[in-house]
Design a protein around this motif. Structure first.
Motif, PDB file in Angstrom:
ATOM      1  N   PRO A  49      40.476  -4.479  62.819  1.00  0.00           N
ATOM      2  CA  PRO A  49      39.346  -5.401  62.886  1.00  0.00           C
ATOM      3  C   PRO A  49      37.959  -4.767  62.961  1.00  0.00           C
ATOM      4  O   PRO A  49      36.979  -5.439  62.700  1.00  0.00           O
ATOM      5  N   GLN A  50      37.841  -3.494  63.332  1.00  0.00           N
ATOM      6  CA  GLN A  50      36.484  -2.995  63.577  1.00  0.00           C
ATOM      7  C   GLN A  50      35.730  -2.695  62.285  1.00  0.00           C
ATOM      8  O   GLN A  50      36.328  -2.435  61.252  1.00  0.00           O
ATOM      9  N   ALA A  51      34.398  -2.715  62.392  1.00  0.00           N
ATOM     10  CA  ALA A  51      33.535  -2.636  61.216  1.00  0.00           C
ATOM     11  C   ALA A  51      33.743  -1.361  60.418  1.00  0.00           C
ATOM     12  O   ALA A  51      33.668  -1.363  59.184  1.00  0.00           O
ATOM     13  N   ILE A  52      34.024  -0.252  61.099  1.00  0.00           N
ATOM     14  CA  ILE A  52      34.222   1.027  60.411  1.00  0.00           C
ATOM     15  C   ILE A  52      35.372   0.917  59.417  1.00  0.00           C
ATOM     16  O   ILE A  52      35.305   1.404  58.289  1.00  0.00           O
ATOM     17  N   SER A  53      36.434   0.273  59.854  1.00  0.00           N
ATOM     18  CA  SER A  53      37.593   0.146  58.988  1.00  0.00           C
ATOM     19  C   SER A  53      37.321  -0.854  57.869  1.00  0.00           C
ATOM     20  O   SER A  53      37.657  -0.620  56.703  1.00  0.00           O
ATOM     21  N   ILE A  54      36.691  -1.969  58.222  1.00  0.00           N
ATOM     22  CA  ILE A  54      36.377  -2.995  57.221  1.00  0.00           C
ATOM     23  C   ILE A  54      35.544  -2.402  56.086  1.00  0.00           C
ATOM     24  O   ILE A  54      35.775  -2.681  54.914  1.00  0.00           O
ATOM     25  N   ALA A  55      34.580  -1.530  56.454  1.00  0.00           N
ATOM     26  CA  ALA A  55      33.702  -0.945  55.445  1.00  0.00           C
ATOM     27  C   ALA A  55      34.519  -0.189  54.397  1.00  0.00           C
ATOM     28  O   ALA A  55      34.248  -0.275  53.204  1.00  0.00           O
ATOM     29  N   GLY A 101      42.788   7.782  60.475  1.00  0.00           N
ATOM     30  CA  GLY A 101      42.505   6.829  61.545  1.00  0.00           C
ATOM     31  C   GLY A 101      42.758   7.330  62.954  1.00  0.00           C
ATOM     32  O   GLY A 101      42.918   6.539  63.871  1.00  0.00           O
ATOM     33  N   VAL A 102      42.789   8.646  63.143  1.00  0.00           N
ATOM     34  CA  VAL A 102      43.016   9.147  64.497  1.00  0.00           C
ATOM     35  C   VAL A 102      41.697   9.431  65.213  1.00  0.00           C
ATOM     36  O   VAL A 102      41.691   9.702  66.399  1.00  0.00           O
ATOM     37  N   GLY A 103      40.595   9.346  64.458  1.00  0.00           N
ATOM     38  CA  GLY A 103      39.296   9.560  65.085  1.00  0.00           C
ATOM     39  C   GLY A 103      38.600  10.839  64.659  1.00  0.00           C
ATOM     40  O   GLY A 103      37.815  11.377  65.426  1.00  0.00           O
ATOM     41  N   LYS A 104      38.869  11.287  63.446  1.00  0.00           N
ATOM     42  CA  LYS A 104      38.181  12.483  62.961  1.00  0.00           C
ATOM     43  C   LYS A 104      36.670  12.233  62.891  1.00  0.00           C
ATOM     44  O   LYS A 104      35.899  13.014  63.422  1.00  0.00           O
ATOM     45  N   SER A 105      36.304  11.140  62.231  1.00  0.00           N
ATOM     46  CA  SER A 105      34.880  10.871  62.055  1.00  0.00           C
ATOM     47  C   SER A 105      34.232  10.568  63.394  1.00  0.00           C
ATOM     48  O   SER A 105      33.110  11.011  63.675  1.00  0.00           O
ATOM     49  N   THR A 106      34.906   9.818  64.238  1.00  0.00           N
ATOM     50  CA  THR A 106      34.371   9.512  65.562  1.00  0.00           C
ATOM     51  C   THR A 106      34.126  10.809  66.315  1.00  0.00           C
ATOM     52  O   THR A 106      33.053  11.025  66.879  1.00  0.00           O
ATOM     53  N   CYS A 121      36.337   9.112  49.344  1.00  0.00           N
ATOM     54  CA  CYS A 121      36.818   7.758  49.061  1.00  0.00           C
ATOM     55  C   CYS A 121      36.661   6.808  50.248  1.00  0.00           C
ATOM     56  O   CYS A 121      36.728   5.599  50.070  1.00  0.00           O
ATOM     57  N   GLY A 122      36.478   7.328  51.435  1.00  0.00           N
ATOM     58  CA  GLY A 122      36.309   6.454  52.600  1.00  0.00           C
ATOM     59  C   GLY A 122      35.310   7.029  53.582  1.00  0.00           C
ATOM     60  O   GLY A 122      35.652   7.355  54.717  1.00  0.00           O
ATOM     61  N   PRO A 123      34.048   7.133  53.172  1.00  0.00           N
ATOM     62  CA  PRO A 123      33.055   7.748  54.064  1.00  0.00           C
ATOM     63  C   PRO A 123      32.731   6.852  55.262  1.00  0.00           C
ATOM     64  O   PRO A 123      32.440   5.678  55.091  1.00  0.00           O
ATOM     65  N   SER A 124      32.800   7.395  56.461  1.00  0.00           N
ATOM     66  CA  SER A 124      32.515   6.608  57.662  1.00  0.00           C
ATOM     67  C   SER A 124      31.291   7.113  58.410  1.00  0.00           C
ATOM     68  O   SER A 124      30.724   6.396  59.226  1.00  0.00           O
ATOM     69  N   ASP A 162      21.832  25.153  63.305  1.00  0.00           N
ATOM     70  CA  ASP A 162      22.645  25.887  64.270  1.00  0.00           C
ATOM     71  C   ASP A 162      24.110  25.544  64.083  1.00  0.00           C
ATOM     72  O   ASP A 162      24.985  26.381  64.230  1.00  0.00           O
ATOM     73  N   PHE A 163      24.374  24.263  63.764  1.00  0.00           N
ATOM     74  CA  PHE A 163      25.757  23.847  63.585  1.00  0.00           C
ATOM     75  C   PHE A 163      25.881  22.988  62.330  1.00  0.00           C
ATOM     76  O   PHE A 163      25.048  22.119  62.086  1.00  0.00           O
ATOM     77  N   LEU A 164      26.934  23.225  61.560  1.00  0.00           N
ATOM     78  CA  LEU A 164      27.299  22.306  60.493  1.00  0.00           C
ATOM     79  C   LEU A 164      28.718  21.825  60.781  1.00  0.00           C
ATOM     80  O   LEU A 164      29.651  22.628  60.844  1.00  0.00           O
ATOM     81  N   VAL A 165      28.851  20.529  61.018  1.00  0.00           N
ATOM     82  CA  VAL A 165      30.166  19.976  61.311  1.00  0.00           C
ATOM     83  C   VAL A 165      30.668  19.282  60.047  1.00  0.00           C
ATOM     84  O   VAL A 165      29.976  18.434  59.488  1.00  0.00           O
ATOM     85  N   VAL A 166      31.841  19.680  59.575  1.00  0.00           N
ATOM     86  CA  VAL A 166      32.379  19.125  58.331  1.00  0.00           C
ATOM     87  C   VAL A 166      33.502  18.143  58.659  1.00  0.00           C
ATOM     88  O   VAL A 166      34.522  18.525  59.223  1.00  0.00           O
ATOM     89  N   ASP A 167      33.291  16.889  58.311  1.00  0.00           N
ATOM     90  CA  ASP A 167      34.308  15.854  58.503  1.00  0.00           C
ATOM     91  C   ASP A 167      35.155  15.800  57.234  1.00  0.00           C
ATOM     92  O   ASP A 167      34.626  15.895  56.134  1.00  0.00           O
ATOM     93  N   THR A 168      36.456  15.665  57.387  1.00  0.00           N
ATOM     94  CA  THR A 168      37.343  15.705  56.218  1.00  0.00           C
ATOM     95  C   THR A 168      38.176  14.430  56.112  1.00  0.00           C
ATOM     96  O   THR A 168      38.372  13.733  57.091  1.00  0.00           O
TER      97      THR A 168
END
Lengths: 317, 349
Positions: free
Chosen positions: A178-184, B87-92, B117-120, B188-194
């Motif tokens: 349901p959250q917006a991140i996933s919906i996007a 969906g485990v929280g990489k981007s978070t 394909c799924g930029p967050s 100083d830091f470059l964090v790469v999200d995959t």
């Protein structure tokens, strides 16, 4: 050809990872099977195959036969009989449909092995999965996909367009949380379906709320209602909301038959009734029985039963 | 004018590098792969309709790698955030890490989102509507705050919900441009999200960054076996690719009911969770972050969770993890977090 005797091919898609594509695929397959349909599950998530784990058949290996690969059988069809009518049988009174799986996980030597493949190799594998697996006659083939809109998806849709007759590819079930991140991200997937001409059969909202096992309070861990809003926005059907059920996770991870504490109400259904049903059996019976039988005790089964009924009515007319 | 992805000429696919040749037929079994030194010459290539294409395609290291190395020489530390599972929280975790690093006003932080394909990242940073600017020096990243910038494919899309339906080589081309053509400046830091998995994006990021040196990778997982299974594959990938694993973070570990404060394991660690995996594989365990619905909400609204809920247990756990990441990178706690609090346990409990 391996796909010609399949009535309906259904894709399970999501732009976002970890929203429960494989979990939804598993439950759709179980629910379809419980309604007497013969089901095949094809896992084309090549770098992270989860289907073998979900069906508890991680050790199974695929057999080579003349003409292609033989999928791994989870359970065989069971004709309806008076003996099976003990409350475990599906309400429709139909027999249990057979359930078979194919995944790259079955082809790996070691379960920790990484499959580090670039696009062309993945494309070749997807093509091979679609052309070389001997499914035989099936009512439904569910295809579980990796997240995104890339190689696997393009190859899958291209190959399906080439190898199937019109109407055979029923469409896609799109999964979101349901959250917006996933919906996007999932909106991108809906646009992918639009561009490639895949019918969207509907949207399923997964992880909508979590019922605390101690006080039965429902918390919307990942907020709520986003899936339905998105479905309306894209004018596609909304198939239903699925809450988080730790008992389902237990069923998959440990093979334990779900048992619910007193007063647990999921989607308006009191799960206590189910508890008394299973209490008739002994506690040690929790480990016994096939996955599909144990699944009937899960609080999510009625929800998926409903979702599948909607799909079946739409597809079989 | 910002480049539009819909124009096919955005990425030059004919660039000599790993430009995978267009094959006229599917790859046969035992194919060495079009990028192999053996391409077109191996025994199994005999009779393949693609033999000619493969044999004449350019091979060897990418000629652009020196240019990438030069461009990135002004970046002190480079970190990858990986997970086999989605969906485990990489981007978070990437945004948290970046916010935490940027809380020290002396350091400048960049985020590169390689999930094509799924930029967050843009949404989580609250800069979804921004577009990149092109100047003589290259593409300018989008600045979120004084010392925090981000780059993602989302900034280049004409419409927010457009799908990026690309195969591998096209994604590789864009990642290369992110590294070569973006004016990262002194970071100083470059964090790469995959993205999840072990495929094109991961191979490309690794091959492009190898020369300029990567500090290491942080693996993110959730406690249940379905996720650990895929993370094990990612560890195998890191070993094969020679990437140093700084450690594993367990996300969504436990959920405290807001009504009765009973802690439930939503994603139950039936096989010992990340702690056990870390022990079995000899990788440092960086900490466990509890599931807090407010983290998801902060991400949805593009706010920094650290600023919004500084006293929550999840925030403390995250800070503990960030500090451990710093330790593994060989940095002092003072360099990392501006508001270092003493006596905080790694678990945040």
């Amino acid at each position: 050809m391996s796909l010609e005797n399949i009535e309906h091919i259904v894709l399970v898609l999501s732009g976002k990872g970890g929203v429960g594509k494989s979990s939804i695929t598993t439950q759709l397959a179980l629910a379809l099977s419980l309604q007497g349909r013969s089901v095949g599950v094809l896992d084309i998530d090549l770098t992270g195959p989860s289907i073998p784990r979900f069906f508890g058949i991680e050790d199974a290996k695929v057999k080579q036969a003349p003409g292609g690969w033989v999928p791994v059988s989870v359970h065989d069809a069971q004709p309806a009989g008076p003996s099976s009518d003990n409350g475990q049988a599906p309400r429709s009174g139909n027999d249990l449909g057979s359930l078979r799986c194919m995944s790259l996980g079955f082809l790996l030597g070691n379960r920790g092995d990484a499959v580090v493949w670039r696009g062309p190799k993945k494309t070749a594998m997807v093509r091979q999965f679609l052309s070389d697996v001997q499914w035989g006659a099936l009512d439904y083939l569910l295809i579980d996909t990796p997240p995104g809109t890339s190689d696997e998806h393009i190859s899958l849709v291209e190959t399906l367009l080439k190898q199937t007759s019109p109407g055979q590819v029923a469409g896609a079930v799109v999964v979101t949380t349901p959250q917006a991140i996933s919906i996007a991200d999932v909106k991108k997937e809906l646009n992918f379906c639009k561009k490639t001409g895949v019918t969207v059969l509907g949207v399923v909202e997964n992880m909508a709320g979590f019922v605390c096992p101690s006080c039965a309070e429902c918390t919307n861990v990942f907020s709520k209602g986003g899936g339905e809003v998105m479905a309306t926005e894209f004018s596609v059907p909304f198939l239903g909301s699925v809450p988080i059920d730790p008992m389902f996770v237990m069923l998959i991870e440990e093979g334990k038959r779900p048992v619910y504490p007193k007063g647990t109400v999921v989607n308006g259904k009191n799960m206590e009734e189910n508890e008394t049903a299973t209490n008739g059996n002994q506690e040690h019976d929790r480990d016994e029985g096939r996955l599909v039988e144990k699944y009937t005790s899960c609080s999510l089964h009625p929800i998926f039963d409903g979702i599948v009924r909607q799909l079946v009515t739409r597809l079989e007319g | 004018m910002a480049p539009m992805l819909q124009e096919p000429a955005l990425v030059d696919f004919n660039a000599p590098l790993h430009a995978a040749p267009k094959l006229v037929a599917p790859e046969p079994e035992h194919c060495p792969g079009p990028e192999s030194q053996q391409a077109g010459k191996a025994d199994s290539c005999a009779g393949c309709p693609n033999q000619q294409i493969c044999a004449t395609a350019p091979k060897g290291p990418d000629p652009d790698i020196p240019a990438i190395t030069a461009r990135l020489s002004s970046i002190k530390h480079k970190l990858l955030v990986l997970s086999g599972k989605g969906g485990v929280g990489k981007s978070t975790f990437t945004t948290m890490l970046a916010h935490a690093f940027a809380s020290n006003p002396a350091s400048t932080v960049g985020i590169m989102d390689t999930d094509i394909c799924g930029p967050s990242i843009p949404k989580m940073m609250g800069v979804e509507q921004e577009a990149i600017h092109v100047s003589n020096g290259g593409w300018s990243p989008v600045w979120v705050s004084e010392n925090l910038c981000a780059m993602s494919v989302q900034f280049m899309l004409p419409n927010r919900d457009d799908a990026v339906i690309w195969r591998g080589p096209k994604k590789n081309g864009l990642i290369k441009q992110f590294l070569m053509d973006v004016e990262w400046g002194e970071l100083d830091f470059l964090v790469v999200d995959t993205p999840p998995g072990t495929s094109d994006e991961h191979l490309s990021v690794n091959s492009y960054l190898k020369e300029s040196g990567v500090d290491g990778a942080v693996l993110v997982t959730t406690p249940q076996e379905v996720s650990l299974l895929d993370v094990r594959k990612e560890i195998d990938f890191c070993r094969k690719a020679g990437i140093r694993v700084l450690g594993i973070v367990e996300n969504m570990s436990g959920f405290v009911c807001p009504k009765c404060t009973h802690e439930s394991q939503i994603f139950k660690a039936t096989t010992g969770g990340a702690r056990r995996l870390a022990k079995d594989t000899g990788i440092p365990f960086l900490g466990a972050v509890p599931l807090d619905p407010r983290i998801g909400m902060s991400c949805d609204f593009g706010e920094s969770f650290f600023d919004s809920f500084p006293d929550s247990p999840a925030c403390k756990a995250l800070k503990g993890v960030v500090r451990r990441v710093g330790e593994e990178m060989g940095l002092g706690a003072d360099e990392l977090l501006a508001d270092s609090v003493d006596g905080m346990s790694v678990d945040g409990r």
